[in-house]
Design an enzyme around this catalytic site. Structure first.
Site, short mmCIF file in Angstrom:
data_model
loop_
_atom_site.label_atom_id
_atom_site.label_comp_id
_atom_site.label_asym_id
_atom_site.label_seq_id
_atom_site.Cartn_x
_atom_site.Cartn_y
_atom_site.Cartn_z
N GLY A 53 0.87 -1.11 -4.39
CA GLY A 53 -0.41 -0.64 -4.87
C GLY A 53 -0.97 0.47 -4.01
O GLY A 53 -0.25 1.33 -3.51
N HIS A 54 -2.28 0.42 -3.78
CA HIS A 54 -2.99 1.49 -3.09
C HIS A 54 -2.90 1.37 -1.57
O HIS A 54 -3.19 2.32 -0.86
CB HIS A 54 -4.46 1.44 -3.52
CG HIS A 54 -5.29 2.58 -3.04
ND1 HIS A 54 -4.99 3.90 -3.31
CD2 HIS A 54 -6.44 2.62 -2.30
CE1 HIS A 54 -5.90 4.69 -2.77
NE2 HIS A 54 -6.79 3.94 -2.15
N TRP A 55 -2.48 0.22 -1.08
CA TRP A 55 -2.53 -0.07 0.36
C TRP A 55 -1.12 -0.16 0.92
O TRP A 55 -0.73 -1.18 1.49
CB TRP A 55 -3.30 -1.37 0.58
CG TRP A 55 -4.22 -1.34 1.75
CD1 TRP A 55 -4.67 -0.26 2.45
CD2 TRP A 55 -4.84 -2.48 2.36
NE1 TRP A 55 -5.51 -0.64 3.46
CE2 TRP A 55 -5.64 -2.00 3.42
CE3 TRP A 55 -4.80 -3.84 2.10
CZ2 TRP A 55 -6.39 -2.86 4.24
CZ3 TRP A 55 -5.55 -4.69 2.91
CH2 TRP A 55 -6.32 -4.20 3.96
#
Length: 298
Positions: A270-272
């Site tokens: 994901g984004h992390w």
């Protein structure tokens, strides 16, 4: 010297810390590792974020070879809460450049995640001579005028709205939008981020908000900056294929605009990325910064 224990680390790491006055604002900084070159790690803009918590799985790995400087960005952690909302990325870039001035660091490599990625890129656009290499991980400000906000960005921007902040809101943002597998995020991490998000100054004036007007919106879309095509600093763009906050299409967009960029995208991420794929992230960044022979641009 003070100690910092990350909720996912299982051990205690000792990091020297200080507060540095930059252009009239106090910026809280963790400064660890060896001698130069310096690597500055700029965190994302989610509620309750801070430098060390954002990079809890990466600082020690990079500090084996570099001087690692991790500030709390303006508006977050133990730093001053003011952010100029008419040009937020420009304000962040000026602050980080001022921090380097105060620390007598003429040039540094920059690593930026999301909000911090936008700040790193804007700093390089404004003063490329102050930056060595760039690592941009799902950076903000990429193609933001080319469509409606993502579901993850809407969740982030609405955190302080409506009924105000709550642990349930934050848990949903982190487990649904920030990472690929929400069950991997421990309750302790959410608890720490939630308590940090309740700072009265932040609740009254959140550092990350919807752009106020068309001029600000266009200024925040860094892909519309003509200088991007002339930015020759070697750049590694990292993006999770399943990022729900900043669109993964931003990766190829940067690759095609920047003359010395490399792009790596990973599945089930994901984004992390620096948290979900920490071992891979640490190796990629270390090799890139070191000028490993596999990187043609190094």
């Amino acid at each position: 010297m003070t100690t910092e224990t990350g909720p996912d680390q299982g051990r205690t790491t000792v990091h020297p810390k200080s507060t540095i006055r930059v252009n009239g604002a106090d910026i809280f900084v963790t400064d660890t590792g060896g001698d130069e070159p310096a690597v500055v790690m700029l965190h994302g803009g989610g509620p309750g974020a801070s430098g060390v918590s954002n990079y809890s799985r990466n600082i020690d790995a990079l500090a084996r070879s570099y001087r690692v400087i991790v500030p709390d960005m303006p508006g977050y952690g133990r730093s001053a809460k003011y952010v100029d909302h008419s040009d937020p990325f420009g304000y962040l870039a000026d602050t980080i450049r001022g921090l380097l001035d105060e620390m007598d660091i003429p040039t540094a490599h920059l690593i930026g995640n999301s909000y911090g990625g936008a700040a790193a890129l804007r700093l390089a656009l404004d003063t490329p001579q102050r930056v060595g290499k760039l690592v941009l991980m799902g950076p903000g400000g990429i193609g933001t005028t080319r469509g409606l906000p993502t579901a993850g960005l809407k969740s982030l921007l609405s955190y302080y709205g409506g009924d105000g902040p709550s642990r349930a809101k934050l848990a949903e943002f982190i487990r649904t939008y920030l990472v690929y597998e929400g069950a991997t995020v421990p309750d302790e991490l959410i608890d720490l981020r939630y308590q940090a998000s309740l700072d009265p100054e932040v609740v009254a004036d959140p550092p990350l908000r919807r752009p106020g007007g068309l001029r600000t919106l266009w200024r925040m879309d860094l892909t519309r900056d003509r200088r991007l095509k002339q930015l020759h600093n070697p750049t590694l763009v990292l993006w999770g294929r399943d990022d729900k906050v900043n669109r993964p299409s931003g990766g190829p967009l940067l690759l095609n605009l920047m003359p010395n960029a490399e792009l790596i995208m990973t599945s089930r991420t994901g984004h992390w990325m620096q948290w979900e794929r920490a071992e891979l992230f640490n190796q990629l960044v270390a090799d890139f910064l070191a000028g490993d022979s596999r990187w043609a641009l190094s």
